[in-house]
Write an enzyme that holds these catalytic residues in place. Structure first.
Site, PDB file in Angstrom:
ATOM      1  N   GLY A 257     -19.627 -25.201  -4.926  1.00 22.22           N
ATOM      2  CA  GLY A 257     -18.275 -25.388  -5.426  1.00 22.22           C
ATOM      3  C   GLY A 257     -17.368 -26.234  -4.567  1.00 22.22           C
ATOM      4  O   GLY A 257     -16.172 -26.305  -4.827  1.00 22.22           O
TER       5      GLY A 257
ATOM      6  N   GLU B  99      -6.676   3.322   1.628  1.00 21.63           N
ATOM      7  CA  GLU B  99      -6.117   1.968   1.696  1.00 21.63           C
ATOM      8  C   GLU B  99      -4.965   1.895   2.702  1.00 21.63           C
ATOM      9  O   GLU B  99      -4.778   0.862   3.360  1.00 21.63           O
ATOM     10  CB  GLU B  99      -5.634   1.531   0.309  1.00 21.63           C
ATOM     11  CG  GLU B  99      -6.727   1.474  -0.747  1.00 21.63           C
ATOM     12  CD  GLU B  99      -7.844   0.519  -0.369  1.00 21.63           C
ATOM     13  OE1 GLU B  99      -7.589  -0.449   0.381  1.00 21.63           O
ATOM     14  OE2 GLU B  99      -8.993   0.736  -0.806  1.00 21.63           O
TER      15      GLU B  99
ATOM     16  N   HIS C  71      -6.475   1.277   6.128  1.00 20.04           N
ATOM     17  CA  HIS C  71      -6.792  -0.142   6.344  1.00 20.04           C
ATOM     18  C   HIS C  71      -5.532  -0.928   6.700  1.00 20.04           C
ATOM     19  O   HIS C  71      -5.508  -1.709   7.666  1.00 20.04           O
ATOM     20  CB  HIS C  71      -7.412  -0.739   5.076  1.00 20.04           C
ATOM     21  CG  HIS C  71      -8.831  -0.334   4.839  1.00 20.04           C
ATOM     22  ND1 HIS C  71      -9.816  -0.487   5.776  1.00 20.04           N
ATOM     23  CD2 HIS C  71      -9.429   0.207   3.740  1.00 20.04           C
ATOM     24  CE1 HIS C  71     -10.965  -0.057   5.277  1.00 20.04           C
ATOM     25  NE2 HIS C  71     -10.753   0.385   4.047  1.00 20.04           N
TER      26      HIS C  71
END
Length: 653
Positions: free
Chosen positions: A239, A460, A463
């Site tokens: 790509g 989360e 994190h």
């Protein structure tokens, strides 16, 4: 003034060409009409000889009796005046010509005696004519010869003639299987891609521009004794624009351009691949100066020594040998330049990579910040943007994106705007498109219990907290607990585009990675399966530090990384069992250290960590400015709020 459609000007009529297929259909129609006309009248009715003798013949209704000896069959023809008398015995309308009835007899039937006795017993007015004959069937023997021959002719006309009419190199032709499948762009209108359509890739364009300049002005180089490079290999991740760059070379050089894929050479038939290579270079020499572009050359150029005796393909190797011969054999290829593209240069054969075949290797890497900005400008040309739209933040929020990914972002943003019935594409559409490509489709309808949602929020938040407070970890951009794709929650980062990474930076990233699992341990005291992806990433990074980068004091400055890719075919590890045990121990030490770092940070900032988890449960999406309000400005590293201007802050979905 002469009109084009003047009625007085006689028009030339094109001669009508009678199609063989049309004639075949006409014969079918005529046969059906004939059969229908025959079936419109009733067939003869079968009678027994005694019934015929005592009935029709005795009563004087018969006009003629035809006896066929070899068939032992008699056919009765009625008088026209007697047809109505027997109408009720026919299935349909009785035939006016006949025969109307027939009878069959045995071998012992004496026709002459029976007929003579019958006629002699009748009056003069009731007597009938007797005709004796033998029939010979000519149709069946003729069909036995004509029908198979006709079927063969018909099959040839209908099936094989279109294949024979295909030109050289035509695809699908059974007689052209050894011809090259390359597509030729000879006119300027066939390929309108130029270097203006290729954004970024500044270093790669410099390399290929020299090839274009040589094709346009060869005397500029030959006068100094220089020679045109025989081939250039475009190497880079998928790509990044390797094929687009090759098209731009063809568009700028304005010379014939042959485009073919490496898989087009490989067939199941023996010798076909080598034959196609020969035909391709034969056509290229006829069109010289020209460019031959082989996309995904690794399909045919894989190293011959890497087969290891397993799943070997002699046909592919024969094709590669022919390609090597054509590129640098006794024959001359003056004016023919070979361009090839691959994202697996490490598996290509060394004979193919040497100077004289591919003189140059042009590395096409993932675009950097400025190059991404240029690529966005190219792909945003045909998109209706909001009046106050700024594209700088798009380049900053897409680190690691290739040119194809950026094109996908632009297209996805336009589709999202159309889905919401907008007249223009605004900033939020692009943010949603980036989230869609990175994390997958939102699944708000997924059923999640309150306990699971609380665990996901703390996971989360762990994190986000550790990545914000560790100076060398990647800065957080956004965190969400909305399920996307296979993930129940996700966090978006803006990694530094650095070329070198230190051991401390990797340790901070590992601590940030394992922080989700540590957060679950602190809050719930239980372990869940939600950290699978984190643990996989953490383990790979730790093993890379020890066995690849030499970042372990116990193992030392040793790397077991094989850049040639040959280790994939090895049946044993390049180190002893004792060393493998040492590597495993060192990896566990690194992971335990990252675990302690994450636990220490979450324990010391538990109040802010809990506040962030509560905010996630409330809003489901939290941005970097929310973390700044809770923990204060980020220390060290890169602050994502400084990368994005105040008026370009992401808004909540």
């Amino acid at each position: 003034m002469k009109l084009e459609n003047d009625s007085n000007t006689p028009r030339k009529r094109k001669p009508r060409v009678v199609s063989i297929t049309g004639i075949f259909y006409m014969l079918i129609i005529l046969g059906l009409v004939f059969m229908w006309s025959r079936n419109s009248t009733s067939d003869p009715v079968k009678k027994e000889w005694l019934d015929v003798k005592s009935g029709i013949l005795k009563e004087g209704d018969a006009e003629k009796l035809v006896y066929i000896r070899n068939a032992r069959r008699g056919e009765i023809y009625l008088k026209q005046t007697s047809i109505e008398k027997y109408r009720n015995q026919f299935a349909g309308n009785p035939s006016k010509v006949g025969p109307h009835f027939y009878f069959l007899v045995s071998e012992n039937f004496d026709a002459e005696q029976q007929f003579e006795e019958l006629v002699s017993s009748l009056d003069e007015k009731d007597r009938f004519r007797i005709v004796t004959e033998e029939h010979r069937d000519y149709l069946l023997p003729a069909l036995e010869w004509i029908l198979p021959l006709g079927l063969l002719i018909f099959f040839y006309i209908i099936m094989l003639r279109p294949m024979r009419n295909m030109g050289p190199g035509g695809s699908g032709g059974v007689f052209n299987v050894g011809k090259s499948q390359a597509k030729l762009y000879e006119n300027a209108n066939d390929n309108k891609v130029t270097f203006k359509d290729v954004a970024g890739l500044s270093e790669a364009k410099v390399e290929v521009m020299e090839i274009v300049d040589f094709l346009k002005n060869p005397k500029k180089y030959t006068s100094l004794g220089g020679k045109i490079p025989k081939g250039a290999l475009l190497v880079g991740p998928p790509g990044t624009g390797k094929t687009l760059l090759a098209k731009a070379v063809a568009g700028e050089a304005n010379v014939p351009f042959f485009s073919i894929s490496g898989s087009d050479f490989v067939e199941m038939f023996v010798g076909v691949g080598a034959s196609r290579v020969r035909d391709l270079f034969r056509q290229a020499k006829e069109k010289a100066p020209c460019i031959v572009f082989i996309d995904e050359i690794d399909a045919v150029g894989r190293a011959r020594s890497k087969n290891g005796g397993f799943s070997s393909n002699d046909e592919r190797e024969n094709t590669l040998n022919q390609l090597l011969t054509e590129m640098d054999g006794f024959g001359t290829n003056s004016g023919v330049i070979i361009l090839a593209a691959t994202n697996r240069a490490d598996i290509l054969d060394k004979a193919l990579m040497r100077a004289g075949r591919f003189d140059r290797q042009i590395h096409v890497e993932l675009p950097e910040l400025k190059e991404r900005l240029d690529i966005f400008k190219v792909h945003l040309r045909g998109i209706k943007l909001a009046p106050d739209f700024k594209i700088d933040f798009l380049a900053k929020q897409t680190p690691g994106f290739s040119g194809a990914d950026i094109a996908n972002v632009c297209n996805e943003a336009a589709l999202i705007a159309a889905r919401h019935d907008k007249s223009v594409v605004d900033r939020q559409d692009f943010l949603d498109a980036i989230d869609r490509i990175i994390g997958g489709l939102e699944r708000k309808s997924k059923i999640i219990t309150a306990e699971e949602k609380n665990t996901i929020a703390h996971h989360e938040a762990g994190h986000a907290t550790v990545s914000w407070l560790l100076p060398n970890a990647n800065p957080l951009l956004k965190v969400t607990i909305i399920p996307r794709g296979q993930a129940l929650g996700a966090a978006w980062y803006l990694p530094d585009e650095r070329q070198l990474t230190t051991a401390q930076q990797m340790m901070d990233e590992m601590a940030s990675t394992i922080a989700g699992r540590v957060a679950e341990e602190i809050v719930t005291g239980k372990l869940s399966t939600g950290a699978l992806n984190d643990l996989e990433k953490l383990t790979k990074q730790a093993y890379a530090m020890v066995s690849y980068f030499g970042m372990s004091a116990e193992v030392g400055n040793i790397s077991y990384y094989d850049s040639t890719g040959r280790s994939d075919m090895a049946f044993s590890k390049p180190y002893s069992e004792k060393t493998a045990e040492l590597i495993d121990n060192e990896v566990k030490k690194l992971i335990d250290q990252a675990h302690r770092t994450a636990k220490q940070i979450l324990t010391e900032h538990k109040e802010g960590f809990e506040a962030l988890a509560a905010l996630l449960l409330e809003k489901e999406v939290v941005f970097s400015e929310d973390l700044q309000n809770i923990f204060g400005p980020r220390k060290g590293g890169v602050d994502p709020n400084k990368l994005i201007e105040e008026d370009e802050q992401p808004v909540e979905a």
